[in-house]
Design an enzyme around this catalytic site. Sequence first.
Site, PDB file in Angstrom:
ATOM      1  N   SER A   1      44.251  27.236  56.010  1.00 26.61           N
ATOM      2  CA  SER A   1      43.676  28.077  57.063  1.00 26.61           C
ATOM      3  C   SER A   1      44.149  27.740  58.472  1.00 26.61           C
ATOM      4  O   SER A   1      43.769  28.433  59.422  1.00 26.61           O
ATOM      5  CB  SER A   1      42.143  28.006  57.007  1.00 26.61           C
ATOM      6  OG  SER A   1      41.658  28.755  55.923  1.00 26.61           O
TER       7      SER A   1
ATOM      8  N   LYS B   1      45.568  30.508  60.525  1.00 23.48           N
ATOM      9  CA  LYS B   1      44.776  31.391  61.385  1.00 23.48           C
ATOM     10  C   LYS B   1      45.016  31.134  62.870  1.00 23.48           C
ATOM     11  O   LYS B   1      44.621  31.940  63.713  1.00 23.48           O
ATOM     12  CB  LYS B   1      43.294  31.249  61.029  1.00 23.48           C
ATOM     13  CG  LYS B   1      42.990  31.833  59.649  1.00 23.48           C
ATOM     14  CD  LYS B   1      41.625  31.422  59.131  1.00 23.48           C
ATOM     15  CE  LYS B   1      41.423  32.035  57.734  1.00 23.48           C
ATOM     16  NZ  LYS B   1      40.548  31.248  56.896  1.00 23.48           N
TER      17      LYS B   1
ATOM     18  N   SER C   1      36.118  30.004  59.479  1.00 22.96           N
ATOM     19  CA  SER C   1      37.399  30.220  58.791  1.00 22.96           C
ATOM     20  C   SER C   1      37.335  31.409  57.831  1.00 22.96           C
ATOM     21  O   SER C   1      37.711  31.313  56.659  1.00 22.96           O
ATOM     22  CB  SER C   1      37.829  28.954  58.035  1.00 22.96           C
ATOM     23  OG  SER C   1      39.210  28.957  57.776  1.00 22.96           O
TER      24      SER C   1
ATOM     25  N   LYS D   1      41.798  23.752  64.490  1.00 25.20           N
ATOM     26  CA  LYS D   1      41.582  24.562  63.280  1.00 25.20           C
ATOM     27  C   LYS D   1      41.747  23.698  62.046  1.00 25.20           C
ATOM     28  O   LYS D   1      42.734  22.969  61.904  1.00 25.20           O
ATOM     29  CB  LYS D   1      42.568  25.736  63.224  1.00 25.20           C
ATOM     30  CG  LYS D   1      42.291  26.688  62.060  1.00 25.20           C
ATOM     31  CD  LYS D   1      40.999  27.447  62.284  1.00 25.20           C
ATOM     32  CE  LYS D   1      40.514  28.138  61.009  1.00 25.20           C
ATOM     33  NZ  LYS D   1      39.892  27.211  60.034  1.00 25.20           N
TER      34      LYS D   1
END
Length: 334
Positions: free
Chosen positions: A110, A113, A168, A284
């Site tokens: 993720s 992202k 997320s 992140k």
Amino acid sequence: MNLRHHKKYFVTCLILILASAFLSGCGTERQDVDNAYQIYETTEEYVSIGTSSSDSELSLFASDLCVGGTENTESDSVIAECAESAAVFMVDSGEITYAQNIYEKIYPASTTKILTAYLALTYGDLDETLTVSSEAIEELDPSSSVCGLEIGDQITLRQALYGLMLPSGNDAANVIAEAISGSTEAFADLMNETAQALGATHSNFVNANGLPDDEHYTTAYDMYLIFNEAIKNEDFVSIISTTSYEAAYLDANGNTVTKTWNNSNGYLSGLYSQPEGITVIGGKTGTTSEAGSCLVLYSENESGLPVISVVFKGNTRSDLYKMMTQMLSNYTDN
């Protein structure tokens, strides 16, 4: 791709070639990117139409970037076995103070992202209302991380970005991709074009959320390049530094839906203590069985200088934060 992107890509290639040619040492040599992991298929690298570039353009492009060599850092203060790939980038000085397999091909999970959010902020209107499509929801593995969107929900791009970056949400990623490019496939094309323009030439993206795919990969250095560009956007920094966000939007029937989205960053949630002398701003996370535990982080050291740090393919979440803390505690004094 326009001429500016071609030129930027060409200049980046020159930087990497020159760095490899002139840097040497007795550290561990990096593996060839195409053979870094046996689980990956060899992928054809991006190529560029011939362009010309002056020395001044080369110097200007590299002036605010960390450009590293090919050797791993040898250290007794970091347990390298905690993760496969890791790095500390001192943004202002341009130094890479810790490096571990930073050019190896890695599943980003993720942390993908980061690029999705950057593109949304670059090309989208934060106040635009988006409608959640059936395609954005139904194609997702039900076990994947989501922020709880349903078909027909009416949500602003701003809200979708919080749903993307804090819990997320893979559902939010698909909604954003469709809003920006019309489809997730077209958005992946934009992701790759943008990554190449930023110099992230050993990356390839096939989706906006980071779910596993053999053709979806990056490197620690490429992710630094992408994240370094993203944190120049104040809205991006505001989103990743938010610990909790209250969203209120309408469902398909016009009823108000309220959601509370909490940041998955273990430092901001208080699950893990921040390294001494370090102020964590945001970042992140990413976790899949294929990618392991991942974190891309934006911090400041005791002198208030910005730091980007990356840990990819941590053995466990605990190992990830252990290694990140060790790196930030020992390699951010510049």
